[in-house]
Design a protein around this motif. Structure first.
Motif, PDB file in Angstrom:
ATOM      1  N   SER A 139       0.789  -1.226   0.000  1.00 31.10           N
ATOM      2  CA  SER A 139       0.000   0.000   0.000  1.00 31.10           C
ATOM      3  C   SER A 139       0.829   1.288   0.000  1.00 31.10           C
ATOM      4  O   SER A 139       0.555   2.189  -0.803  1.00 31.10           O
ATOM      5  CB  SER A 139      -0.967  -0.008   1.190  1.00 31.10           C
ATOM      6  N   PRO A 140       1.855   1.442   0.854  1.00 33.99           N
ATOM      7  CA  PRO A 140       2.616   2.697   0.829  1.00 33.99           C
ATOM      8  C   PRO A 140       3.313   2.964  -0.504  1.00 33.99           C
ATOM      9  O   PRO A 140       3.569   4.123  -0.860  1.00 33.99           O
ATOM     10  CB  PRO A 140       3.644   2.504   1.955  1.00 33.99           C
ATOM     11  N   LEU A 141       3.594   1.903  -1.244  1.00 37.74           N
ATOM     12  CA  LEU A 141       4.309   2.060  -2.518  1.00 37.74           C
ATOM     13  C   LEU A 141       3.431   2.670  -3.606  1.00 37.74           C
ATOM     14  O   LEU A 141       3.939   3.081  -4.646  1.00 37.74           O
ATOM     15  CB  LEU A 141       4.840   0.703  -2.987  1.00 37.74           C
ATOM     16  N   PHE A 142       2.136   2.746  -3.364  1.00 35.25           N
ATOM     17  CA  PHE A 142       1.235   3.367  -4.335  1.00 35.25           C
ATOM     18  C   PHE A 142       1.338   4.891  -4.312  1.00 35.25           C
ATOM     19  O   PHE A 142       0.791   5.562  -5.182  1.00 35.25           O
ATOM     20  CB  PHE A 142      -0.226   2.971  -4.051  1.00 35.25           C
ATOM     21  N   TYR A 143       2.036   5.439  -3.303  1.00 38.24           N
ATOM     22  CA  TYR A 143       2.085   6.890  -3.110  1.00 38.24           C
ATOM     23  C   TYR A 143       3.480   7.434  -3.388  1.00 38.24           C
ATOM     24  O   TYR A 143       4.467   6.699  -3.322  1.00 38.24           O
ATOM     25  CB  TYR A 143       1.673   7.228  -1.672  1.00 38.24           C
ATOM     26  N   ASP A 144       3.550   8.731  -3.656  1.00 40.15           N
ATOM     27  CA  ASP A 144       4.854   9.366  -3.855  1.00 40.15           C
ATOM     28  C   ASP A 144       5.572   9.483  -2.513  1.00 40.15           C
ATOM     29  O   ASP A 144       4.965   9.326  -1.443  1.00 40.15           O
ATOM     30  CB  ASP A 144       4.672  10.747  -4.494  1.00 40.15           C
ATOM     31  N   ALA A 145       6.870   9.771  -2.565  1.00 44.00           N
ATOM     32  CA  ALA A 145       7.699   9.760  -1.362  1.00 44.00           C
ATOM     33  C   ALA A 145       7.215  10.753  -0.309  1.00 44.00           C
ATOM     34  O   ALA A 145       7.183  10.443   0.887  1.00 44.00           O
ATOM     35  CB  ALA A 145       9.153  10.054  -1.734  1.00 44.00           C
ATOM     36  N   GLY A 151       1.993  10.270   5.448  1.00 43.68           N
ATOM     37  CA  GLY A 151       1.104   9.225   5.934  1.00 43.68           C
ATOM     38  C   GLY A 151      -0.357   9.393   5.585  1.00 43.68           C
ATOM     39  O   GLY A 151      -1.198   8.618   6.031  1.00 43.68           O
ATOM     40  N   TYR A 152      -0.704  10.374   4.762  1.00 46.73           N
ATOM     41  CA  TYR A 152      -2.100  10.601   4.398  1.00 46.73           C
ATOM     42  C   TYR A 152      -2.163  11.505   3.169  1.00 46.73           C
ATOM     43  O   TYR A 152      -1.156  12.096   2.755  1.00 46.73           O
ATOM     44  CB  TYR A 152      -2.877  11.249   5.550  1.00 46.73           C
ATOM     45  N   ILE A 153      -3.375  11.606   2.584  1.00 45.28           N
ATOM     46  CA  ILE A 153      -3.611  12.549   1.501  1.00 45.28           C
ATOM     47  C   ILE A 153      -4.811  13.420   1.858  1.00 45.28           C
ATOM     48  O   ILE A 153      -5.696  12.991   2.596  1.00 45.28           O
ATOM     49  CB  ILE A 153      -3.857  11.851   0.138  1.00 45.28           C
TER      50      ILE A 153
END
Length: 211
Positions: A139-145, A151-153
């Motif tokens: 899951s964390p790899l779906f997001y940019d650094a 930890g959230y959007i």
């Protein structure tokens, strides 16, 4: 080369010819009803698989998997990246079945971010547990650094209100013939509502059996 799907060589037995024709027809039915995104079997194949197990009296459990916070992710990162998450979820569920399920277990794609796994009652917890652990690793790899570090959007909910959304997670509600007998396919969907709702009320990935 002219478009044949299969062939047999002479001499052949009528039984072999019939078996190959049936296999080709089954493959055509699966592909015709497959989800266009993941190519997993769709609703027609899901219902057919459930109906067969009910009619034959085969014990089974259905794991309904749903991606949490997917709309916010899709709105923020675009449809293409959202589609990649859908594909990755399909891979996670198939891997869970391969590692923890039975040889004849079934993975289907209802549509959108909704999936089902049909397995046996004694393997349901192992399959669901493997799926949520693997999904949480990815899951964390779906997001940019920068977002991973935060930890959230920040996005809008379905009513258009600004909200803070955690990373996507996987909620799985499980219905099993071990709990109560199932006489009809419609019962499966009806009984899945409550465990799916309870699972989505938990933070992060989780699986919950029907009470």
């Amino acid at each position: 080369q002219l478009g044949a799907d299969d062939y047999v060589t002479k001499p052949f037995s009528p039984a072999e010819l019939q078996a190959r024709v049936r296999a080709t027809l089954r493959r055509f039915e699966r592909e015709a009803g497959a989800n266009p995104s993941t190519r997993l079997p769709g609703n027609t194949a899901i219902e057919r698989t459930l109906r067969r197990r009910i009619e034959l009296g085969i014990p089974f459990a259905v794991c309904y998997a749903d991606i949490d916070n997917f709309k916010a992710y899709n709105d923020t990162y675009s449809f293409l990246k959202g589609d990649a998450v859908i594909h990755q979820t399909a891979n996670v569920l198939m891997e869970a079945v391969a590692q923890q399920g039975n040889y004849d277990d079934f993975v289907g794609h209802i549509g959108g971010d909704d999936f089902v796994v049909i397995t046996t009652p004694e393997r349901a917890a192992a399959v669901a547990g493997y799926a949520i652990r693997t999904f949480d690793l990815l899951s964390p790899l779906f997001y940019d650094a920068a977002t991973r570090a935060r930890g959230y959007i920040d996005a809008k909910d379905r009513q258009g209100r600004p909200m803070r959304f955690p990373f996507v997670s996987l909620s799985i509600g499980i219905v099993s013939t071990d709990r109560y007998p199932i006489q009809h396919v419609a019962e499966v969907a009806q009984r899945s509502v409550e465990p799916k709702k309870l699972a989505k009320e938990h933070e992060g990935s989780v699986f919950i059996f029907e009470e």
